[in-house]
Design a protein around this motif. Structure first.
Motif, PDB file in Angstrom:
ATOM      1  N   LYS A 194       0.866  -1.196   0.000  1.00 37.93           N
ATOM      2  CA  LYS A 194       0.000   0.000   0.000  1.00 37.93           C
ATOM      3  C   LYS A 194       0.896   1.237   0.000  1.00 37.93           C
ATOM      4  CE  LYS A 194      -3.386  -2.589   2.753  1.00 37.93           C
ATOM      5  NZ  LYS A 194      -2.549  -3.745   3.030  1.00 37.93           N
ATOM      6  N   ASN A 195       1.496   1.483  -1.128  1.00 43.82           N
ATOM      7  CA  ASN A 195       2.495   2.544  -1.211  1.00 43.82           C
ATOM      8  C   ASN A 195       2.339   3.262  -2.532  1.00 43.82           C
ATOM      9  OD1 ASN A 195       4.939   4.081  -1.422  1.00 43.82           O
ATOM     10  ND2 ASN A 195       5.897   2.698   0.054  1.00 43.82           N
ATOM     11  N   LYS A 196       2.416   4.570  -2.497  1.00 45.19           N
ATOM     12  CA  LYS A 196       2.287   5.357  -3.722  1.00 45.19           C
ATOM     13  C   LYS A 196       3.456   5.139  -4.666  1.00 45.19           C
ATOM     14  CE  LYS A 196       4.587   9.448  -1.787  1.00 45.19           C
ATOM     15  NZ  LYS A 196       4.458  10.898  -1.491  1.00 45.19           N
ATOM     16  N   HIS A 197       4.555   4.613  -4.159  1.00 40.93           N
ATOM     17  CA  HIS A 197       5.730   4.392  -4.997  1.00 40.93           C
ATOM     18  C   HIS A 197       5.648   3.089  -5.788  1.00 40.93           C
ATOM     19  CE1 HIS A 197       7.681   7.851  -3.286  1.00 40.93           C
ATOM     20  NE2 HIS A 197       7.544   7.373  -2.061  1.00 40.93           N
ATOM     21  N   LEU A 198       4.627   2.270  -5.552  1.00 42.84           N
ATOM     22  CA  LEU A 198       4.421   1.069  -6.367  1.00 42.84           C
ATOM     23  C   LEU A 198       3.883   1.508  -7.726  1.00 42.84           C
ATOM     24  CD1 LEU A 198       4.323  -1.998  -6.768  1.00 42.84           C
ATOM     25  CD2 LEU A 198       2.023  -1.963  -5.766  1.00 42.84           C
ATOM     26  N   LYS A 199       4.672   1.328  -8.760  1.00 45.26           N
ATOM     27  CA  LYS A 199       4.323   1.799 -10.091  1.00 45.26           C
ATOM     28  C   LYS A 199       3.900   0.628 -10.977  1.00 45.26           C
ATOM     29  CE  LYS A 199       5.530   5.842  -8.704  1.00 45.26           C
ATOM     30  NZ  LYS A 199       4.513   6.864  -8.374  1.00 45.26           N
TER      31      LYS A 199
END
Length: 533
Positions: A194-199
């Protein structure tokens, strides 16, 4: 060269109802899309779609007339679209807005205000984009008098339910596994990271299949040069269809002629998430549950998800057992051939008499004897995969018992060779990664030849050749034998042993630019004891 773009498909909805649509007869259409791409005539555009999709009986052209008197057509594929959604959220919405249509312009209502109750919609002008949307399980709305078109993502087709991974089962870990639906697989991954950096970058590969491919990584952990290299290799893929992740694996690996796999595949979301957290890259392919993890090393392929759900002492012991049987699966028949043929003095006298007595009636040399049993075992293994599962296990076990017993009684092979081949087969099943196990099974035969010609010296030469190949092999710039060769002492805590989590402070050094995984106080009770003192 494939185009870099996001796939049209966005959401899944409820089950489909009965098909209630009228297919239009094939009509004469313009020859090219450019001739009608700016046309406002519904008849011209509909004719173009009917020409492009001729002889496609599952294409539905559903025509209706609005309260304003304007003709509309919905184009979609039967079986891939929720009929209830078409009726309730598109046609009925237009009927409900009938009074509003009398007072307002339909184009403003639909294209500017987006008055339909379907959230996943998109406005397009190009007919080729509309054709791709239809083939990608979308609904296309054409309105007479306006060149703009609207696509809706209300696709609904049968998918397999989320179940336990059949090839990577664990005792304590999660039971979820990927399925053939790309969006569900990405959802399973998002639940764990749950991370915004997971692209998640999407592309389309396959001239005919237009398969959706998603490249996944964690920004800031994965090296930018690795991302750039993977995109470069994917850009060279020009193939008519991509029906599985293996198509991509063979196209992007460093050495396609090596017997060792240079890409790991997994159907477990937790394994993929763990790889991303170490700085690796994952490739999702629509239509297959197998996700590719890049780059990979040999120690990584010898690890199991179970290692990280057991206590580290038990996991280390199991890992040692696994390494021991990996060598057995590669060398046990060769050692038997070499010792019985060239070095009988290495066997205790009583045991040597037993082996000699069992081989007294065997007319074949040890090499041919081993080849007969190994090929028979490979045939049984392959047959157990191909025949129905309800009888596969019984046939493989009974077949092995009957063939082994009959071969010994007939004097074709010795009882000792049956035991050796059986142990070798069991050892090959211990290897967690199937492709790696297949590599050792293939290398077993040339080493048997070397053992029959040169004894233990031949086995040593074979192992040296394999080792030289392994230390020169790379997976996307990462040495295949890392962290053993070249030696990286900080990464050895998850190679021969599985260190406790609180001591694995650093990520693999060669994989990531952000090496710190956790702080030094992650072991809670140690921190408490330090505070008390």
């Amino acid at each position: 060269m494939p185009q870099w773009r996001r796939p049209h498909r966005s959401a899944r909805h409820g089950a489909s109802a009965s098909d209630q649509a009228d297919s239009q007869s094939k009509s004469t259409a313009p020859a090219t899309a450019t001739e009608t791409s700016s046309s406002k005539s519904l008849e011209d555009r509909l004719g173009w779609f009917q020409q492009q999709l001729h002889n496609c009986s599952d294409i539905i052209y559903r025509q209706f007339v609005l309260s304003t008197g304007q003709s509309c057509t919905l184009i979609y594929i039967r079986g891939m679209i929720s009929q209830d959604s078409v009726q309730n959220f598109i046609i009925r919405s237009l009927q409900v807005e009938a009074e509003e249509l009398k007072r307002r312009d339909i184009y403003q209502l639909l294209f500017e205000d987006k008055g339909l109750s379907v959230s996943q919609n998109k406005i397009i002008n190009d007919l080729n984009d509309g054709l791709h949307a239809v083939l990608d399980a979308g609904v296309l709305l054409l309105i007479d008098g306006d060149e703009r078109m609207m696509t809706f993502s209300i696709s609904s087709y049968p998918t397999r339910s989320i179940d336990e991974a059949p090839n990577e089962s664990v005792i304590r870990g999660p039971r979820e596994a990927f399925i053939e639906d790309l969006e569900i697989n990405l959802t399973l991954l998002r639940r764990r990271i749950k991370n915004k950096h997971l692209k998640t970058e999407a592309i389309i590969l396959g001239v005919e299949t237009k398969t959706d491919i998603v490249l996944t990584y964690i920004e800031g952990i994965c090296k930018p040069e690795l991302i750039k290299e993977i995109k470069r290799r994917l850009s060279y893929i020009e193939i008519d269809g991509v029906l599985g992740s293996s198509y991509i694996e063979e196209a992007i690996e460093d050495n396609p002629y090596s017997p060792f796999p240079q890409v790991q595949y997994s159907e477990r979301p937790d394994v993929v998430a763990a790889g991303l957290l170490e700085g690796r890259f994952a490739i999702f392919v629509d239509g297959t549950p197998m996700t590719l993890i890049i780059p990979v090393t040999l120690p990584m392929l010898l690890q199991s998800a179970e290692d990280y759900y057991q206590r580290f002492v038990a996991a280390t012991w199991i890992r040692w057992i696994r390494y021991f049987f990996v060598f057995n699966s590669l060398l046990l028949p060769s050692l038997y051939i070499a010792i019985t043929t060239f070095h009988p003095e290495m066997i205790p006298a009583q045991f040597l008499r037993t082996i000699a007595a069992s081989r007294e009636i065997v007319p074949f040399p040890a090499l041919l004897e081993a080849f007969i049993m190994e090929l028979a075992f490979e045939a049984l293994r392959e047959a157990s995969v191909r025949i129905p599962k309800s009888i596969g296990q019984a046939v493989s076990i009974i077949g092995a018992l009957i063939i082994g017993t009959a071969a010994v009684e007939a004097g074709i092979v010795s009882a000792a060779m049956v035991i050796i081949v059986s142990l070798t087969g069991i050892a090959s099943f211990i290897i967690p990664h199937f492709d790696l196990g297949l590599s050792f099974r293939l290398l077993r035969f040339p080493i048997m030849f070397l053992a029959s010609m040169f004894g233990l010296y031949g086995i040593a030469c074979g192992l040296i050749i394999i080792y030289i190949h392994l230390i020169n092999l790379e997976s996307f710039g990462i040495p295949y034998m890392s962290p053993v060769a070249p030696l990286v002492t900080t990464d050895l805590n998850d190679t021969l042993v599985r260190a406790p989590w609180y001591s694995m402070i650093k990520r693999p050094k060669q994989l990531t630019r952000k090496s710190t995984r956790q702080n030094n106080n992650s072991r809670g009770w140690a921190k408490v004891k330090g505070d008390e003192s």
